[in-house]
Design a protein around this motif. Structure first.
Motif, mmCIF file in Angstrom:
data_model
loop_
_atom_site.group_PDB
_atom_site.id
_atom_site.type_symbol
_atom_site.label_atom_id
_atom_site.label_comp_id
_atom_site.label_asym_id
_atom_site.label_seq_id
_atom_site.Cartn_x
_atom_site.Cartn_y
_atom_site.Cartn_z
ATOM 1 N N LEU A 186 50.854 122.520 17.291
ATOM 2 C CA LEU A 186 50.722 121.379 18.193
ATOM 3 C C LEU A 186 51.633 120.231 17.779
ATOM 4 O O LEU A 186 52.309 119.621 18.620
ATOM 5 N N VAL A 203 47.135 126.273 14.222
ATOM 6 C CA VAL A 203 47.010 125.607 15.522
ATOM 7 C C VAL A 203 47.530 124.177 15.436
ATOM 8 O O VAL A 203 48.288 123.712 16.298
ATOM 9 N N LEU A 222 40.295 121.483 15.872
ATOM 10 C CA LEU A 222 41.156 121.957 16.956
ATOM 11 C C LEU A 222 41.303 123.474 16.929
ATOM 12 O O LEU A 222 41.311 124.125 17.980
ATOM 13 N N ASP A 223 41.400 124.046 15.744
ATOM 14 C CA ASP A 223 41.551 125.502 15.659
ATOM 15 C C ASP A 223 40.335 126.223 16.225
ATOM 16 O O ASP A 223 40.458 127.199 16.971
ATOM 17 N N ALA A 272 38.176 125.093 18.479
ATOM 18 C CA ALA A 272 38.139 124.925 19.931
ATOM 19 C C ALA A 272 39.139 125.842 20.623
ATOM 20 O O ALA A 272 38.821 126.484 21.642
ATOM 21 N N CYS A 273 40.351 125.928 20.070
ATOM 22 C CA CYS A 273 41.378 126.756 20.699
ATOM 23 C C CYS A 273 41.051 128.245 20.592
ATOM 24 O O CYS A 273 41.217 128.998 21.562
ATOM 25 N N LEU A 274 40.594 128.671 19.431
ATOM 26 C CA LEU A 274 40.252 130.078 19.257
ATOM 27 C C LEU A 274 39.059 130.469 20.126
ATOM 28 O O LEU A 274 38.988 131.601 20.629
ATOM 29 N N THR A 275 38.128 129.541 20.304
ATOM 30 C CA THR A 275 36.969 129.822 21.153
ATOM 31 C C THR A 275 37.380 130.004 22.609
ATOM 32 O O THR A 275 36.976 130.974 23.271
ATOM 33 N N THR A 276 38.197 129.090 23.120
ATOM 34 C CA THR A 276 38.628 129.203 24.517
ATOM 35 C C THR A 276 39.513 130.433 24.721
ATOM 36 O O THR A 276 39.439 131.088 25.769
ATOM 37 N N THR A 277 40.326 130.769 23.722
ATOM 38 C CA THR A 277 41.173 131.953 23.828
ATOM 39 C C THR A 277 40.331 133.228 23.888
ATOM 40 O O THR A 277 40.594 134.138 24.686
ATOM 41 N N ALA A 282 32.795 124.108 17.553
ATOM 42 C CA ALA A 282 33.695 123.721 18.633
ATOM 43 C C ALA A 282 33.338 122.366 19.223
ATOM 44 O O ALA A 282 34.113 121.800 19.996
#
Length: 411
Positions: free
Chosen positions: A207, A203, A118-119, A121-126, A144
């Motif tokens: 959540l 992350v 999850l970290d 994926a979130c850091l990539t989208t950010t 990711a």
């Protein structure tokens, strides 16, 4: 001794959790949680080496550690447990892999993790939203992908069978065990590595609204294998998989697994299960209870696999307690395989019993010697349950080679 194609056993287990290196150690920690400082985080480098870390997130590294231990325990890796990779070779080159001693296309992988990457994926989208995709590292971007854990386990050990990743909420780990057994029982592969892994980071903590100390940072793995294939290579199962159920509520699930209000030998409860009033609890109060998450933290998608490992420890302890007593093997008649495709003896639906084969009596092992495992949320219409049984003594001085199932994809 012959076996029905639907009979599935566990031939190897592996753990990568702080403070518990064996099923019995996990069971002890669950029964008597350790007070005082938390154990040190699991050192993945000590098991898979420094180069095994490169370009992999924490959950993937933990899963690789648990899978490696399970494959070793199942005697599916070279006896020295080491590959011939050169000290200066590139990471994850073919010489860096510890390949199995059986054909790779006879082994599949089913992994379970709800929050593992999850970290990433979130850091990539950010990063994409705030800056540009140009800022992303091409080496870390594959992390990711939701199936990164299952993929790396397969790549590292040359496993070319079906490869599945489950992110199925509270029941995900036990569902993964079920689907791994379903692949074996259906004849798709002879054995499957089932791994559950979760980790905590900023992350995940944000959540879930929980601190790192409340969450699992670890992994567990099993090798589930057709009993006929295990015997053919001289391996012995440490547990046999019984019926699996998935129901809308805990009571209905337990009643389906234990008809006539039978009492199991032990109950591995859902995460932080709260006992109800007398008469509302689906399992008699005299049955010992274990909540694995009290020892290792809330485990999410890894819970069901961790419970199975702990149950293996309980079955071994129960067998030692009974001394020389053994379960008599159930006689089965081996059917002749034709050249035409055959229907699998066990499917993937609710109520599948992977411990039964043609000609066998249902529940040849008394329920009081079986481990009941349940996981899920009783308020969210998602509860899964499984029975684990001791394996009969099936030692044979010269086990015959089991015939190939006609619908098996493996060569």
């Amino acid at each position: 001794m012959t076996h029905g194609p639907g009979e599935v056993v566990i031939t190897g287990v592996g753990l990568a959790v702080p403070g518990a290196s064996t099923p019995d150690a996990l069971l002890r920690r669950t029964a008597c949680p350790v007070t005082g400082p938390d154990p040190e985080p699991f050192d993945t480098a000590a098991r898979i080496g420094r180069r095994g870390h490169r370009y992999k997130d924490r959950a993937t590294r933990l899963a690789l550690c648990a899978a490696l231990e399970a494959l070793r325990d199942a005697d599916l890796l070279p006896s020295d447990g080491e590959s011939d990779r050169p000290a200066d070779g590139p990471a994850d080159s073919p010489s860096d892999r510890e390949t199995v001693t059986v054909p790779g296309d006879t082994v599949g992988v089913v992994a379970s993790s709800n929050l593992g990457n999850l970290d990433t994926a979130c850091l990539t989208t950010t990063a994409i939203a705030e800056r540009s995709a140009v800022d992303l590292s091409p080496m870390s971007l594959p992390n990711a992908s939701s199936n990164v854990i299952a993929s790396w386990v397969a790549i590292r050990h040359g496993l070319r069978g079906p490869n599945l990743m489950l992110c199925n909420g509270p029941t995900s780990g036990l569902d993964a065990v079920h689907w791994g057994a379903a692949l074996v029982a259906a004849g798709r592969v002879r054995r499957v590595v089932v791994v559950g892994a979760e980790t905590h980071n900023a992350v995940v903590e944000d959540l879930l609204g929980r601190s790192a100390g409340e969450l699992l940072d670890g992994a567990a793995a099993l090798v589930v294998e057709g009993a006929r294939w295990a015997e053919a290579r001289g391996a012995r199962g440490v547990a046999a998989l019984g019926p699996y159920e998935r129901r809308a509520g805990l009571t209905g699930c337990v009643e389906a697994l234990l008809p006539d209000a039978a009492a199991p030998g032990v109950w591995f409860t859902p995460e932080r299960y709260a006992e109800g009033p007398a008469g509302a609890v689906p399992v008699p109060r005299a049955v010992p209870r274990y909540d694995v998450t009290g020892a290792v933290g809330r485990a999410s998608g890894a819970l069901g696999v961790l419970q199975c490992v702990a149950a293996v420890g309980w079955l071994a302890r129960a067998a030692a307690t009974t001394g020389a007593e053994r379960v008599e093997p159930v006689q089965r008649v081996e059917r002749v395989e034709s050249a035409e495709p055959v229907e699998p003896d066990a499917g993937a639906g609710s109520g599948t019993d992977f411990g039964a084969g043609p000609g066998s009596a249902r529940d040849p092992v008394p329920v009081s010697r079986q481990a009941l495992i349940t996981t899920g949320d009783d308020t969210a219409d998602a509860v899964a349950g499984l029975l684990l049984r001791p394996t009969p003594d099936r030692s044979h001085p010269h086990p015959a080679r089991a015939p190939l199932i006609s619908m098996e994809c493996s060569r």
